[in-house]
Enzyme design. Structure first.
Site, PDB file in Angstrom:
ATOM      1  N   TYR A 144       0.868  -1.191   0.000  1.00 45.08           N
ATOM      2  CA  TYR A 144       0.000   0.000   0.000  1.00 45.08           C
ATOM      3  C   TYR A 144       0.897   1.230   0.000  1.00 45.08           C
ATOM      4  O   TYR A 144       1.833   1.317   0.800  1.00 45.08           O
ATOM      5  CB  TYR A 144      -0.897  -0.011   1.239  1.00 45.08           C
ATOM      6  CG  TYR A 144      -1.795   1.201   1.353  1.00 45.08           C
ATOM      7  CD1 TYR A 144      -2.913   1.346   0.528  1.00 45.08           C
ATOM      8  CD2 TYR A 144      -1.533   2.198   2.291  1.00 45.08           C
ATOM      9  CE1 TYR A 144      -3.741   2.456   0.632  1.00 45.08           C
ATOM     10  CE2 TYR A 144      -2.367   3.307   2.404  1.00 45.08           C
ATOM     11  CZ  TYR A 144      -3.462   3.429   1.573  1.00 45.08           C
ATOM     12  OH  TYR A 144      -4.278   4.538   1.677  1.00 45.08           O
ATOM     13  N   ASP A 239       9.457   2.557  -0.291  1.00 41.34           N
ATOM     14  CA  ASP A 239       8.428   3.279   0.448  1.00 41.34           C
ATOM     15  C   ASP A 239       8.639   2.958   1.931  1.00 41.34           C
ATOM     16  O   ASP A 239       8.231   1.911   2.424  1.00 41.34           O
ATOM     17  CB  ASP A 239       7.035   2.855  -0.022  1.00 41.34           C
ATOM     18  CG  ASP A 239       5.938   3.614   0.721  1.00 41.34           C
ATOM     19  OD1 ASP A 239       6.263   4.306   1.723  1.00 41.34           O
ATOM     20  OD2 ASP A 239       4.766   3.521   0.316  1.00 41.34           O
ATOM     21  N   LYS A 267       4.878   9.124   8.769  1.00 42.10           N
ATOM     22  CA  LYS A 267       4.704   8.623  10.141  1.00 42.10           C
ATOM     23  C   LYS A 267       5.753   9.210  11.104  1.00 42.10           C
ATOM     24  O   LYS A 267       5.650  10.348  11.489  1.00 42.10           O
ATOM     25  CB  LYS A 267       4.754   7.093  10.173  1.00 42.10           C
ATOM     26  CG  LYS A 267       3.924   6.402   9.087  1.00 42.10           C
ATOM     27  CD  LYS A 267       2.503   6.183   9.447  1.00 42.10           C
ATOM     28  CE  LYS A 267       1.792   5.330   8.415  1.00 42.10           C
ATOM     29  NZ  LYS A 267       0.355   5.377   8.473  1.00 42.10           N
TER      30      LYS A 267
HETATM   31  N1  HOZ Z   1      -4.007   3.239   5.944  1.00 43.96           N
HETATM   32  C1  HOZ Z   1      -3.699   3.309   7.328  1.00 43.96           C
HETATM   33  C2  HOZ Z   1      -3.092   2.070   7.839  1.00 43.96           C
HETATM   34  N2  HOZ Z   1      -2.150   1.423   7.047  1.00 43.96           N
HETATM   35  C3  HOZ Z   1      -4.904   3.634   8.146  1.00 43.96           C
HETATM   36  C4  HOZ Z   1      -4.894   5.030   8.516  1.00 43.96           C
HETATM   37  C5  HOZ Z   1      -5.971   5.481   9.475  1.00 43.96           C
HETATM   38  O1  HOZ Z   1      -7.086   5.024   9.455  1.00 43.96           O
HETATM   39  O2  HOZ Z   1      -5.636   6.351  10.240  1.00 43.96           O
END
Ligand code: HOZ
Length: 418
Positions: A144, A239, A267
């Site tokens: 992702y 990534d 992050k």
């Molecule tokens: N896509 C995020 C986890 N891999 C989730 C982000 C969220 O809901 O804060």
């Protein structure tokens, strides 16, 4: 456990916000419950509006490596706030953070600060296309890379949770520029290069996949990617939105001793504030405006508050390298508790996943063999035991510096009981 206030807040939110949430996985749909609405968090604990207290292993999906509301970060942010929230003009803080990033990650000679991981990856790919003059990119099924159009193809995280790996609303032409290979499969990458080698601008990979649960690269896989991209004039993009400053201070590049052409960060680099970054060799980054012809911009890019949180977080991590060995050990203790239950466990440093399957998980197909109903039951049991883990089988568990031995021990007991 009382959850009436959270449930009422969820009903209210659904009136004004699609699905009641600003990011799908948070809706707890995959675990069949109403989401918890959060009031506050401190250290290893998170508190919901019903007054429940949980040991938190979501850690805002990764940024809170120091724990929630870490004092040095909060103090620095408070001071920065007093000087103004946003200027839309350069500050020396940005240069300081950029310097810290380039020092930590030698593959990054120059870096641009942006506001989210999605933005970082989208921009890195544009730069890669501008630099190589090619259009196609290779991504891995179940990796992702945020929600920009071309990357919502065979994607992990929320798309895997909802079983919709390809998002609606993405024009076919965009998706056609994204070629997908299987994680840990050299053959699948070789086949794409055989067929499309003149057109491939970049291969983008999560060096440790953390959005189909945690899946480790097999021995030699990342080195193979380095090699095949170099041979074919394509760029290799790591990534590291999740792995950056988490696997170790130098992230996956240092952990696996591979030098990609570009790296994306998010992050931890923003210390819990909206900040991300992308960078690489100077020659590549020179394609960006105002020096070059690849355009990317943002009013909040390099925002002083987010940059301050990032600088302070990195300073703490650099000053206390022992944090990494401690959180890794704690993660291994948790991994041991899951193994005792007969679950499949993947761990890299302080990132881990326990999979409800009897097959080793090494790619998207094996991740999909998990029994998500069993995961939902485990999730609810852990919540009742005062432990907050990701509301999806396909997300990671994050250990932070704020988790104490008592927290870990309580969690081990909860794992045994659920
Ligand atoms: N896509 C995020 C986890 N891999 C989730 C982000 C969220 O809901 O804060």
């Amino acid at each position: 456990m009382k959850t009436q206030k959270s449930s009422a807040a969820f009903r209210e939110a659904q009136k004004y916000i699609p699905g009641g949430v600003n990011s799908p996985v948070r809706a707890f749909k995959a675990v069949g419950r109403d989401p918890l609405f959060i009031d506050r968090a401190l250290g290893s604990r998170i508190y919901d509006i019903d007054g429940n207290e949980f040991i938190d292993y979501v850690c805002s999906w990764g940024p809170c490596i120091l724990g929630h509301a870490s004092e040095p970060v909060i103090e620095a942010v408070k001071k920065a706030c007093e000087k103004g929230l946003s200027f839309g003009a350069p500050t020396e803080l940005e240069t300081e953070l950029a310097g810290m990033i380039t020092e930590a990650v030698p593959a990054i000679e120059q870096v641009r600060l942006v506001s989210s991981g999605t933005e970082a990856v989208m921009s890195a790919i544009r730069a890669a296309r501008g630099y190589t003059g090619r259009n196609k990119i290779v991504k891995f099924r179940g990796n992702y890379h945020g929600h920009s159009d071309g990357l919502l193809v065979k994607a992990g995280s929320g798309l895997m949770t909802e079983s919709v790996p390809d998002s609606a609303g993405v024009p076919e032409g965009y998706a056609a520029c994204t070629l997908t290979a299987e994680y840990n499969s050299r053959d699948s990458v070789e086949r794409l290069f055989e067929a499309e080698k003149e057109d491939i601008a970049a291969v983008i990979v999560e060096p440790v996949a953390a959005n189909m649960g945690v899946v480790l690269p097999e021995e030699g896989f990342l080195a193979f990617l380095r090699d095949i991209t170099e041979k074919n004039g394509a760029l290799l993009i790591f990534d590291e939105v999740i792995t950056g400053f988490r696997l170790c201070y130098g992230g996956a590049c240092d952990y696996f001793r591979i030098k990609p052409d570009m790296v994306t960060l998010g992050k931890i680099v923003g210390g819990g504030m909206p900040l991300a970054a992308y960078g690489g060799a100077r020659e590549i980054m020179e394609v960006l405006a105002p020096n070059g012809e690849v355009y990317q911009a943002g009013t909040l890019s390099g925002n002083p508050i987010a940059v301050t949180a990032g600088i302070q977080t990195l300073k703490e991590l650099k000053a206390h390298p022992e944090i990494y060995s401690r959180i890794d050990q704690n993660a291994e203790t948790l991994a041991g508790a899951f193994r005792k239950k007969g679950l499949q466990v993947n761990r890299a440093g302080s990132l881990l996943s326990a999979f409800f399957t009897d097959r080793p998980v090494r790619d998207y197909a094996s991740a999909l063999t998990c029994d998500t109903k069993k995961y939902a039951k485990y999730f609810s049991g852990m919540l009742e035991a005062g432990i907050y883990v990701a509301p999806s089988q396909f997300e990671a568990m994050f250990v932070s510096a704020a988790h104490t031995q008592e927290d870990i021990q309580r969690t081990v007991e909860a794992i045994a009981g659920n």
